[in-house]
Design an enzyme around this catalytic site. Structure first.
Site, short mmCIF file in Angstrom:
data_model
loop_
_atom_site.label_atom_id
_atom_site.label_comp_id
_atom_site.label_asym_id
_atom_site.label_seq_id
_atom_site.Cartn_x
_atom_site.Cartn_y
_atom_site.Cartn_z
N CYS A 1 -2.89 1.40 7.09
CA CYS A 1 -3.07 0.61 8.31
C CYS A 1 -3.65 1.40 9.46
CB CYS A 1 -1.74 -0.01 8.71
SG CYS A 1 -0.45 1.22 8.80
N GLU B 1 5.22 -4.92 11.86
CA GLU B 1 4.28 -3.79 11.76
C GLU B 1 3.05 -4.33 11.04
OE1 GLU B 1 4.91 -0.79 13.03
OE2 GLU B 1 6.94 -1.30 13.62
N LEU B 2 1.98 -4.57 11.78
CA LEU B 2 0.85 -5.31 11.20
C LEU B 2 -0.42 -4.46 11.10
CD1 LEU B 2 1.61 -8.61 13.19
CD2 LEU B 2 2.54 -7.87 10.99
N ASN C 1 0.78 -1.24 0.00
CA ASN C 1 0.00 0.00 0.00
C ASN C 1 0.81 1.29 0.00
OD1 ASN C 1 0.77 -0.67 2.68
ND2 ASN C 1 -0.85 0.61 3.50
#
Ligand SMILES: NC(=O)c1ccc[n+]([C@@H]2O[C@H](COP(=O)([O-])OP(=O)(O)OC[C@H]3O[C@@H](n4cnc5c(N)ncnc54)[C@H](O)[C@@H]3O)[C@@H](O)[C@H]2O)c1
Ligand SMILES: O=C[C@H](O)CS(=O)(=O)O
Length: 477
Positions: free
Chosen positions: A286, A252-253, A156
């Site tokens: 996110c 980093e989710l 993204n």
């Protein structure tokens, strides 16, 4: 073959040159759906060659000042090529041109901040002499690089999030093997050549492409990789965490970000910022606002303001300067979002605006009267959808926000300092943004989540801590 334009076939970037492969994957223009470029499909031997080259490059001296110079030069060159990179972002992501330019500017910032940090990596004095029997000793710590870092990045934000990995890793003195997302790998490949032009020694940055699970699996098998820095979905994050074993991992989710609008908030400001930060990049961010909790006393005026501002957003060709929202990354993702919204509506949510799909485009959509167990609330939508619920008390809304598997960032609009401070202590997130939406980020701040949103921090200074080991040196005098 050294190529730096689209409509080309990219090789693998190994030891400072392109390595051609016969098997390729196509990268589509996300608006036209035409083939934009082709990328190499790595085999296991390519991955091992890339890691081996990085390991060798890592052994060569690369001083902190030289790291600073290379990163600064890269940032400058990237800005000189801003329009070229921005247009590739438009094509590979479908991100509107104005936002694509901002991403290039932020990527240059991230590299510049990393350059500055390269010069101030330091340890500290440790007063071992205060322990009985250690009167004649002194000690200090050093921060030493971990060695070869594997960086795996999502689709993204494919330039700035790549820079958030490469910048700190190189600043810290490591060598990096980067595996960008297969659907948006082009800017990362172009960036490799820019690093070379900026003076980066060959092998310090390798870029390998191909099927994510395959290449990721081979990187995980290779024990010369000493750390994994990953940004992407919790599903893949868990695979990496399991397979990395005792090696360092930074994750980093995802998130289903919440933003609270309290009864004392400036509703117009809140609606403007939420409209802007829910639908940016078609909601594929996110920290996009996904769950809005509005105080019951201001529900009606707030929803009207948010609806008005959202309906002003222009959807269409991302190359058009007037467009705010482009297509989603693929039609299947837009179909999933459509399904989740339809399911929410049939379970009692009210469609305030939006709700329709055209190919990979999904209209900016607002739902009210959502329930917490609906997919649009409970799971990560990663699309242009906001669900609004109400609350009566501060304790109730904090509980609602915390009722999530995720915890990356949250937003809170209020002028009540006591509420802001209570939220700061009690909301379970990596970052709370007061009087702005959850989707606020500048590139030098510490950034990372709790719960299923991951472990470890980004922001160059904090990522450098993750990407170095602390070593204590004790002198017996
Ligand atoms: N917290 C953050 O900073 C942040 C930032 C951006 C995106 N994200 C998250 O990323 C997700 C969307 O991105 P995505 O769809 O590209 O994520 P993804 O997890 O599908 O893919 C991310 C990367 O992992 C690779 N990959 C896929 N399978 C793998 C495997 N088995 N082993 C190793 N690597 C593998 C992919 O090729 C890609 O490069 C969302 O959940 C979003 O919230 C988080
Ligand atoms: O998708 C999540 C990103 O980390 C947000 S940002 O582009 O870095 O602001």
């Amino acid at each position: 073959m050294a190529v730096n334009t689209t409509n080309q076939t990219y090789g693998l970037w190994i030891n400072g040159v392109w390595k051609e492969k016969t098997e390729v994957l196509e990268v589509l223009n996300k608006y036209t759906q035409n083939v934009e470029a082709a990328i190499a499909r790595s085999e296991k031997k390519d991955v091992d060659e890339a890691v081996e080259g990085a390991k060798e490059a890592y052994k060569e001296t690369f001083s902190a000042y030289d790291r600073y110079l290379v990163l600064t030069n890269t940032a400058r060159l990237l800005l000189e090529k801003k329009e070229e990179f921005a247009r590739v972002l438009v094509a590979e992501v479908g991100k509107p041109i104005r936002d694509s330019r901002v991403e290039v500017e932020r990527a240059a910032q991230t590299l510049e901040i990393s350059a500055e940090e390269a010069k101030r990596i330091h340890g500290e004095g440790v007063p071992v002499e205060s322990a009985p029997g250690s009167e004649n000793r002194m000690a200090f710590t050093l921060r030493v690089p971990v060695g070869v870092v594997a960086a795996i990045t999502p689709f993204n934000v494919p330039l700035n999030l790549v820079c958030h990995k490469i910048g700190p890793a190189l600043a810290a003195g490591n060598a990096v093997v980067l595996k960008p997302a297969e659907v948006t790998p082009l800017c990362a490949l172009m960036l490799a050549e820019v690093f070379k032009e900026a003076g980066l020694p060959d092998g310090r940055l390798q870029v390998i492409t191909g099927d994510g699970a395959e290449v990721g699996g081979w990187l995980l098998e290779n024990q010369d990789v000493k750390m994994f820095t990953f940004t992407g979905s919790p599903r893949v994050g868990e695979i990496i965490r399991q397979k990395a074993g005792l090696r360092k991992v930074s994750l980093e989710l995802g998130n289903n970000s919440a933003t609270i609008v309290h009864k004392d908030a400036d509703l117009d400001k809140a609606a403007a910022l939420i409209a802007n930060k829910s639908f940016n990049n078609a909601g594929q961010v996110c920290i996009s606002v996904q769950r809005v909790y509005v105080h019951q006393d201001v529900k009606t005026p707030f929803i009207q303001l948010l609806k008005d501002k959202t309906e002003q957003l222009q959807t269409g060709d991302p190359l058009d300067e007037t467009i705010d929202i482009g297509p989603m990354i693929r039609q299947a993702e837009a179909e999933r979002v459509e399904e989740w919204v339809n399911e929410a509506v049939s379970d009692g949510a009210t469609l305030v605006t939006g709700g329709s799909r055209n190919g990979a485009f999904y209209e900016p959509t607002i739902l009210s009267d959502v329930k917490r167990e609906m997919k649009v609330c409970k799971q990560e939508v990663f699309g242009p959808v906001v669900g609004i619920d109400t609350y009566a008390t501060i304790d109730e809304v904090i509980e609602q926000v915390n009722d999530s598997d995720y915890g990356l960032q949250a937003g809170l609009f209020t002028n009540d300092l006591a509420f802001a401070m209570k939220a700061a202590k009690e909301i379970e997130v990596g970052g709370l943004i007061v009087n702005d939406a959850s989707a606020y980020r500048v590139d030098h701040m510490p950034y990372g989540g709790v719960k299923k949103s991951g472990t470890g921090k980004e922001g160059p200074r904090y990522a450098i801590e993750e990407m170095t080991e602390e070593r204590i040196i004790v002198l017996n005098l």
